[in-house]
Design an enzyme around this catalytic site. Structure first.
Site, short mmCIF file in Angstrom:
data_model
loop_
_atom_site.label_atom_id
_atom_site.label_comp_id
_atom_site.label_asym_id
_atom_site.label_seq_id
_atom_site.Cartn_x
_atom_site.Cartn_y
_atom_site.Cartn_z
N ASN A 3 -29.62 3.31 27.55
CA ASN A 3 -29.47 2.13 26.69
C ASN A 3 -30.02 0.94 27.46
O ASN A 3 -29.41 0.49 28.42
CB ASN A 3 -27.99 1.93 26.36
CG ASN A 3 -27.73 0.60 25.68
OD1 ASN A 3 -28.66 -0.01 25.11
ND2 ASN A 3 -26.50 0.12 25.71
N LYS B 173 -30.39 -2.06 26.46
CA LYS B 173 -29.80 -3.35 26.04
C LYS B 173 -30.92 -4.36 25.75
O LYS B 173 -31.92 -3.99 25.16
CB LYS B 173 -28.84 -3.85 27.12
CG LYS B 173 -27.88 -2.75 27.58
CD LYS B 173 -26.73 -3.26 28.38
CE LYS B 173 -25.93 -2.08 28.91
NZ LYS B 173 -24.55 -2.37 29.16
N HIS C 119 -21.63 0.24 19.83
CA HIS C 119 -21.53 0.00 21.28
C HIS C 119 -20.52 -1.12 21.53
O HIS C 119 -20.42 -2.06 20.74
CB HIS C 119 -22.91 -0.38 21.82
CG HIS C 119 -22.94 -0.42 23.32
ND1 HIS C 119 -22.46 -1.48 24.04
CD2 HIS C 119 -23.37 0.49 24.23
CE1 HIS C 119 -22.60 -1.23 25.34
NE2 HIS C 119 -23.15 -0.04 25.48
N GLU D 59 -20.52 -3.60 23.35
CA GLU D 59 -21.06 -4.97 23.36
C GLU D 59 -21.28 -5.47 21.94
O GLU D 59 -21.14 -6.67 21.67
CB GLU D 59 -22.37 -5.00 24.18
CG GLU D 59 -22.08 -4.88 25.67
CD GLU D 59 -23.20 -4.27 26.49
OE1 GLU D 59 -24.33 -4.14 26.00
OE2 GLU D 59 -22.92 -3.91 27.65
N GLU E 213 -17.01 5.59 26.07
CA GLU E 213 -17.36 4.54 27.02
C GLU E 213 -16.15 3.63 27.23
O GLU E 213 -15.95 2.69 26.44
CB GLU E 213 -18.54 3.73 26.50
CG GLU E 213 -19.79 4.55 26.26
CD GLU E 213 -21.04 3.70 26.40
OE1 GLU E 213 -21.84 3.99 27.28
OE2 GLU E 213 -21.19 2.73 25.64
N GLY F 145 -20.96 -1.60 32.81
CA GLY F 145 -21.63 -2.68 33.54
C GLY F 145 -20.78 -3.29 34.64
O GLY F 145 -21.10 -4.36 35.15
N SER G 252 -21.16 2.89 33.88
CA SER G 252 -21.60 2.84 35.28
C SER G 252 -21.99 4.21 35.84
O SER G 252 -21.69 4.53 37.00
CB SER G 252 -20.53 2.17 36.16
OG SER G 252 -20.31 0.84 35.72
C1 PEP Z 1 -23.92 1.23 28.31
O1 PEP Z 1 -24.62 0.25 28.11
O2 PEP Z 1 -23.64 2.00 27.38
C2 PEP Z 1 -23.42 1.48 29.67
C3 PEP Z 1 -22.65 2.52 29.87
O3 PEP Z 1 -23.80 0.60 30.63
P1 PEP Z 1 -23.67 0.82 32.23
O4 PEP Z 1 -24.18 2.19 32.53
O5 PEP Z 1 -24.50 -0.25 32.83
O6 PEP Z 1 -22.22 0.70 32.57
#
Ligand code: PEP
Length: 252
Positions: free
Chosen positions: A9, A11, A95, A97, A167, A173, A213
């Site tokens: 992803n 973003k 997601h 975000e 998630e 992040g 992460s």
């Molecule tokens: C994501 O954007 O779905 C995500 C898991 O980000 P990150 O790997 O940076 O934590």
């Protein structure tokens, strides 16, 4: 039975040119991969260039979001019909975000999931608890509710392509990851809810990715447990070498 899926992803990072030059560097690094499906989800404006560049490769391209209506007066939105017409095969839905900054709710997630299936897009439905919910012992009920609301009214006969991504919001992040035990436990809760909302057969075949992460050094431990079928990777998917390392480390 469930093939590993490793999705990136991106973003709101990368221009169209940066997207295609990522692919040029990335493809040789995963040339021996057969164990995982690979998906990249760039920003909407990069979709045409990346879809074009990824044609005849084993890398699939998906969108990060979409509206649920085919068309209409929804300034700034993109319809599932357009995304499918461009040649994208997958779409991220809900997601955290989007839920946090753009008022995405379980209701819109459900509408988008139905629209994705109607347009033959493979939906990746993102769910996960906030830190306060985990600390208050609410994780299981939050995951059950998010899963069941996402799947409300979905006909099991057309549900096979659905993918979930667990998630935990506190791990996105932040550099904090769930332990493999926490992730496996959460995935099992989600799988059991899928069995209740759809069918036990679909629960056994639907893939559930872990996200939060994921990096080359934790990918194997986090993404290859009994109920974990791959990863949704944010930050570490922006660099060709680190995304390729994640894929290559999950082999075997
Ligand atoms: C994501 O954007 O779905 C995500 C898991 O980000 P990150 O790997 O940076 O934590």
């Amino acid at each position: 039975m469930r093939k590993l899926l490793i999705a990136g992803n991106w973003k709101m990072y990368k221009t169209p040119h940066e997207s295609t030059s990522f692919l040029t560097k990335f493809l040789p690094l995963v040339k021996d991969n057969t164990h995982a499906e690979i998906l990249l989800c760039p920003a909407m404006t990069c979709l045409p260039a990346l879809i074009d560049a990824a044609r005849s490769t084993s890398v699939a391209i998906g969108a990060q979001n979409m509206h649920w209506k085919d068309e209409g007066a929804y300034t700034g939105e993109t319809s599932p019909a357009v995304i499918a017409n461009l040649g994208a095969t997958h779409v991220l839905i809900g997601h955290s975000e989007r839920r946090q900054y753009f008022n995405e709710t379980d209701t819109t997630v459900n509408l988008k999931l139905k629209a994705a299936l109607a347009h033959s897009l493979i939906p990746i439905v993102c769910i996960g608890e906030h830190l306060e919910e985990r600390e208050s012992g609410l994780t299981n009920s939050v995951l059950e509710l998010q899963t069941s609301l996402a799947l409300e009214g979905i006909d099991p006969a057309i549900a096979a392509p659905i993918v979930f991504a667990y998630e935990p919001v506190w791990a996105i992040g932040t550099g904090r990851t769930a332990t493999p035990e926490i992730a496996q436990e959460a995935h099992l809760i989600i799988r059991k809810q899928i069995a209740k909302s759809l069918t036990p057969e679909l629960a056994a075949s639907i893939r559930i990715l872990y996200g939060g992460s994921v990096k080359p050094d934790n990918a194997k431990a986090l993404c290859c447990l009994e109920d974990i079928d791959g990863a949704l990777v944010g930050g570490a998917s922006l660099d060709p070498q680190s995304f390729a390392d994640i894929i290559n480390h999950t082999k075997g």
